[in-house]
Design a protein around this motif. Structure first.
Motif, mmCIF file in Angstrom:
data_model
loop_
_atom_site.group_PDB
_atom_site.id
_atom_site.type_symbol
_atom_site.label_atom_id
_atom_site.label_comp_id
_atom_site.label_asym_id
_atom_site.label_seq_id
_atom_site.Cartn_x
_atom_site.Cartn_y
_atom_site.Cartn_z
ATOM 1 N N UNK B 47 0.794 -1.044 0.011
ATOM 2 C CA UNK B 47 -0.040 -0.107 0.113
ATOM 3 C C UNK B 47 0.859 1.239 0.020
ATOM 4 N N UNK B 48 1.679 1.081 0.882
ATOM 5 C CA UNK B 48 2.724 2.371 0.826
ATOM 6 C C UNK B 48 3.283 2.810 -0.323
ATOM 7 N N UNK B 49 4.007 1.641 -0.998
ATOM 8 C CA UNK B 49 4.587 1.849 -2.291
ATOM 9 C C UNK B 49 3.674 2.485 -3.467
ATOM 10 N N UNK B 50 2.341 1.962 -3.339
ATOM 11 C CA UNK B 50 1.389 2.551 -4.113
ATOM 12 C C UNK B 50 0.948 4.061 -4.114
ATOM 13 N N UNK B 51 1.009 4.271 -2.940
ATOM 14 C CA UNK B 51 0.878 5.893 -2.505
ATOM 15 C C UNK B 51 2.106 6.570 -2.969
ATOM 16 N N UNK B 57 4.369 9.927 -9.517
ATOM 17 C CA UNK B 57 3.933 10.313 -10.979
ATOM 18 C C UNK B 57 3.141 11.405 -11.194
ATOM 19 N N UNK B 58 2.103 11.900 -10.271
ATOM 20 C CA UNK B 58 1.582 13.023 -10.277
ATOM 21 C C UNK B 58 2.410 14.356 -10.425
ATOM 22 N N UNK B 59 3.588 14.363 -9.807
ATOM 23 C CA UNK B 59 4.563 15.582 -9.850
ATOM 24 C C UNK B 59 5.203 15.321 -10.964
ATOM 25 N N UNK B 60 5.641 14.255 -11.641
ATOM 26 C CA UNK B 60 6.067 14.165 -12.979
ATOM 27 C C UNK B 60 5.408 14.689 -13.984
ATOM 28 N N UNK B 61 3.980 14.535 -13.757
ATOM 29 C CA UNK B 61 3.001 15.151 -14.860
ATOM 30 C C UNK B 61 3.233 16.529 -14.655
ATOM 31 N N UNK B 62 3.478 17.043 -13.576
ATOM 32 C CA UNK B 62 3.576 18.541 -13.548
ATOM 33 C C UNK B 62 4.625 19.102 -13.876
ATOM 34 N N UNK B 63 5.585 18.194 -14.306
ATOM 35 C CA UNK B 63 7.271 18.614 -14.879
ATOM 36 C C UNK B 63 8.200 18.446 -13.716
ATOM 37 N N UNK B 295 -10.204 8.921 -5.280
ATOM 38 C CA UNK B 295 -10.512 8.642 -6.791
ATOM 39 C C UNK B 295 -9.458 8.497 -7.543
ATOM 40 N N UNK B 296 -8.170 9.129 -7.579
ATOM 41 C CA UNK B 296 -7.046 8.953 -8.194
ATOM 42 C C UNK B 296 -6.355 7.542 -7.973
ATOM 43 N N UNK B 297 -6.309 6.914 -6.572
ATOM 44 C CA UNK B 297 -5.883 5.795 -6.363
ATOM 45 C C UNK B 297 -6.519 4.676 -6.946
ATOM 46 N N UNK B 298 -7.880 4.871 -6.898
ATOM 47 C CA UNK B 298 -8.954 3.680 -7.378
ATOM 48 C C UNK B 298 -8.605 3.933 -8.741
ATOM 49 N N UNK B 308 -2.240 3.159 5.303
ATOM 50 C CA UNK B 308 -0.896 3.403 4.981
ATOM 51 C C UNK B 308 -0.614 3.685 3.368
ATOM 52 N N UNK B 309 -1.461 3.573 2.532
ATOM 53 C CA UNK B 309 -1.462 4.092 1.118
ATOM 54 C C UNK B 309 -1.434 5.454 1.401
#
Lengths: 309, 381
Positions: B47-51, B57-63, B295-298, B308-309
């Motif tokens: 779970x932690x790894x997924x979080x 990845x969200x941050x990478x999308x923002x550059x 929502x994003x996680x699901x 833990x996520x």
């Protein structure tokens, strides 16, 4: 009083497991004078083979008696074969070597099983094999029914577990004292060389002893996993060590001694954890070992046999 | 013989070859994650790894950060402290990780903390709640941070909940003696519960990996408590719950964030109904910050994120935030930025890092009904 009786029920259910595993130690020691430290891990393999067979049959969703029996018998066969293989490939080539060599090999086989089962899965099967270090959940073999007898909780699992364990112990008693194989086994235990001269196939007797012990270990594993359903590759470590203590306590090499030793150890642990301090639960087994070795090194039923020089 | 001698040489020669350079572009900033991806607490690491990966990845999308992309490397410690230490050392020496993330379990974080300090690389634990993780005796570990509350608070939360909401006055404790987290939590719970006028009628212990708890539970049964506090990890807690019911005991169980795993319900099979535990967040909270994350996680993983996520997600985001604020990408600079974190809006609450490198934020209590956890209440520090 109810508390005392409840502890008795709990203690016996743990004790029968130790007794079943202890039998394997004691029989192998009887014929080979070898402490088979891989025995606890054969117990673990018993639980896992039951797990895989149950999943292959789909027993998890709808448990039925034939499926439960198939799991039971299948797992016994797997463990019996494993016991024979360990004897054939790990111990037989070293039988003429000093006893210490075989002992260290036993520890090696134990590590091989423990850590082999923790390897990442090959991905060839639907249920991952090897299972890896994550615990797995053993499917329930049959529905649980419990009764409350004046505050003492008893379930059909406890009853079946006692019945099966005692049934197998009686059967073993019969095999050892009433059959040709048993007589051969006792002869090999007394003096393997002379037994060989008398025409007994010593190799076959020793292999048979390993098979017998491993089958009992798989029975113990299935009885445990049925009611306490998490299984993992290191689950054999503690029960294995404690069963070894039980075997020494009863007099290693002595079949009834292992049964009594297992039951006494299970009850002792239970009462110490219940009435004194639960953190001493594991310590008690090893305290018993030390006391036995000091006071009666040959164990409860063991006989001192003069070393022949 | 000649071949045998030549072979190691050939291997050496191969190893010595310069590696193919990565395609042009800035060097990524590496997050090293140490987690229990397998073992007794496998869902914690997973779970932690997924979080963490979601946040990165969200941050990478923002550059990315400072014009550089982020990368995550995860090493499995199989739930063993000694493996956690090895994994941390490998991530710092071989992979030159900029920030170390992990572990969930306090025993494992305690094994990693001295390594982070020694190498002067900031370490952010998502959910280790034992106070000693960030504090070595009286000294705060300079490079170790956490984004969760600590056990003195978590124990207090459950003690308050037991007295005020469950209205129980006699509680038994069953703790895992080999686990820093469990022992600490049990002690803080007992102290606060007694202070609030309750009594601890029994204090029993077990060891992780045990399968039979009936001796301890029978002894507890004889003391007639109204609830049992079991601050352990989910594998054992689920077995304890089953055996509690098998002994005909109907008391609710109480615990901490170590309960939070889908496996808990899978093994317990309803035995925990009516029980409650403290946690970092509840996915049922309607706040938009939480619902966006859920929502994003699901959408990405197809399952509801557990506590833990959420903590892993926050740990990665706090680390990203600190790197952004730091004047340069170096251990000491990021550490100073982490220590200055104030009012960061995370999924698990508004996070401010205090002088001891702990996050100060509320805890939630979840109640189990129909074999699933539901939000019960929030308790503020």
């Amino acid at each position: 009083m109810t508390e005392f009786l409840q502890h008795l029920v709990n203690g016996l259910s743990v004790g029968t497991i130790y007794a079943l595993i202890a039998l394997g130690y004691t029989m192998v020691y009887g014929v080979l004078k070898l402490i088979n430290f891989a025995h606890g891990d054969v117990y673990m393999v018993g639980a896992f083979s039951g797990y895989y067979i149950a999943h292959a049959l789909g027993a998890g969703d709808r448990p039925t008696l034939p499926k439960a029996l198939a799991v039971f018998v299948g797992s016994m066969v797997v463990c019996g074969a494993l016991g024979a293989a360990i004897e054939r490939f790990a111990y037989r080539p070293l039988r003429a070597r000093p006893r210490l060599t075989a002992l260290i090999t036993a520890i090696g086989v134990s590590f091989l099983l423990e850590y082999g089962f923790q390897l990442p899965s090959f991905g060839l099967t639907t249920q991952p094999f090897p299972p890896g270090p994550t615990p797995r959940f053993f499917p329930q073999p049959f529905a649980r029914v419990s009764w409350s007898l004046g505050g003492v909780e008893l379930s059909n699992y406890d009853v079946v577990s006692f019945a099966v364990a005692f049934g197998f112990m009686l059967l073993l008693q019969l095999v050892v004292y009433r059959t040709r194989f048993g007589r051969a086994m006792r002869a090999v235990s007394f003096d393997a060389q002379v037994a060989g001269l008398m025409g007994i196939n010593v190799n076959r007797v020793i292999a048979g002893t390993f098979v017998l012990g491993s089958v009992l270990a798989s029975v113990a594993a299935l009885l445990v996993a049925g009611s306490r359903p998490t299984i993992n590759p290191l689950m054999g470590l503690m029960p294995g060590l404690k069963a070894f203590v039980a075997a020494v306590f009863g007099g290693i090499g002595n079949v009834p001694g292992a049964m009594v030793g297992g039951l006494v150890l299970g009850l002792a642990e239970e009462y110490v954890a219940g009435y004194l301090l639960s953190s001493y639960r594991d310590a008690i087994a090893f305290a018993i070992l030390i006391v036995v070795l000091l006071v009666r090194p040959e164990g409860l039923f063991g006989r001192v046999r003069a070393e022949k020089v | 013989m000649r071949i045998a001698r030549a072979l190691p040489l050939a291997v050496l020669a191969l190893a010595g070859c310069p590696k193919q350079e990565a395609p042009a572009g800035p060097q990524p900033i590496l997050f090293g994650h140490v987690g229990s991806m397998t073992g007794n607490e496998a869902t914690f690491g997973d779970s932690t790894d997924k979080g963490i990966r979601l946040a990165v990845d969200e941050q990478n999308k923002r550059g990315g950060v400072k014009g550089r992309p982020l990368a995550v490397k995860t090493l499995d410690d199989q739930g063993k402290p000694e493996e956690a230490a090895v994994a941390a050392t490998r991530l710092l020496t071989e992979d030159k990780a900029t920030v170390l993330l992990g572990e969930v379990a306090s025993s494992r974080s305690l094994a990693m903390a001295p390594i982070a300090d020694l190498d002067k690389v900031p370490m952010v634990s998502p959910s280790s709640t034992n106070p000693r993780v960030t504090k070595d005796g009286a000294v705060t570990r300079p490079y170790v941070f956490r984004v969760c509350f600590i056990d003195p608070f978590q124990g207090t939360v459950m003690a308050k909940y037991a007295r005020d909401t469950m209205k129980v006055s006699k509680v038994a404790i069953l703790r895992d003696v080999g686990n820093d987290y469990s022992v600490g939590l049990a002690d803080y719970f007992a102290a606060k519960f007694k202070e609030l006028g309750g009594t601890i009628v029994a204090d029993q212990s077990y060891k992780a990996g045990d399968q039979d708890f009936k001796a301890q539970l029978t002894a507890i049964k004889g003391k007639h408590p109204e609830a049992i506090y079991v601050p352990g990890y989910y594998t054992e807690v689920a077995l304890i719950a089953r055996q509690t019911r098998e002994l005909g005991m109907q008391q609710p169980l109480m615990g901490g964030d170590g309960w939070d795993s889908s496996k808990l319900y899978e093994i317990a099979k309803g035995a925990l109904d009516g029980s409650a535990f403290s946690n970092h967040y509840s996915h049922e909270n309607p706040s938009p910050v939480i619902q966006d994350f859920v929502k994003a996680y699901q959408a990405r993983y197809g399952s509801v994120p557990d506590g833990l996520a959420a903590a892993g997600y926050d740990a990665a985001r706090i680390a990203i935030d600190a790197i952004q604020r730091a004047p340069e990408v170096s251990g000491p600079a990021i550490r100073d930025a982490l220590a200055a974190t104030k009012g960061f809006q995370g999924v698990t609450g508004v996070i401010t890092i205090d002088a001891d490198h702990n996050a100060v934020k509320p805890a939630v209590v979840l109640k189990i009904q129909d074999n699933a956890a539901h939000y019960a209440t929030t308790i503020n520090p």
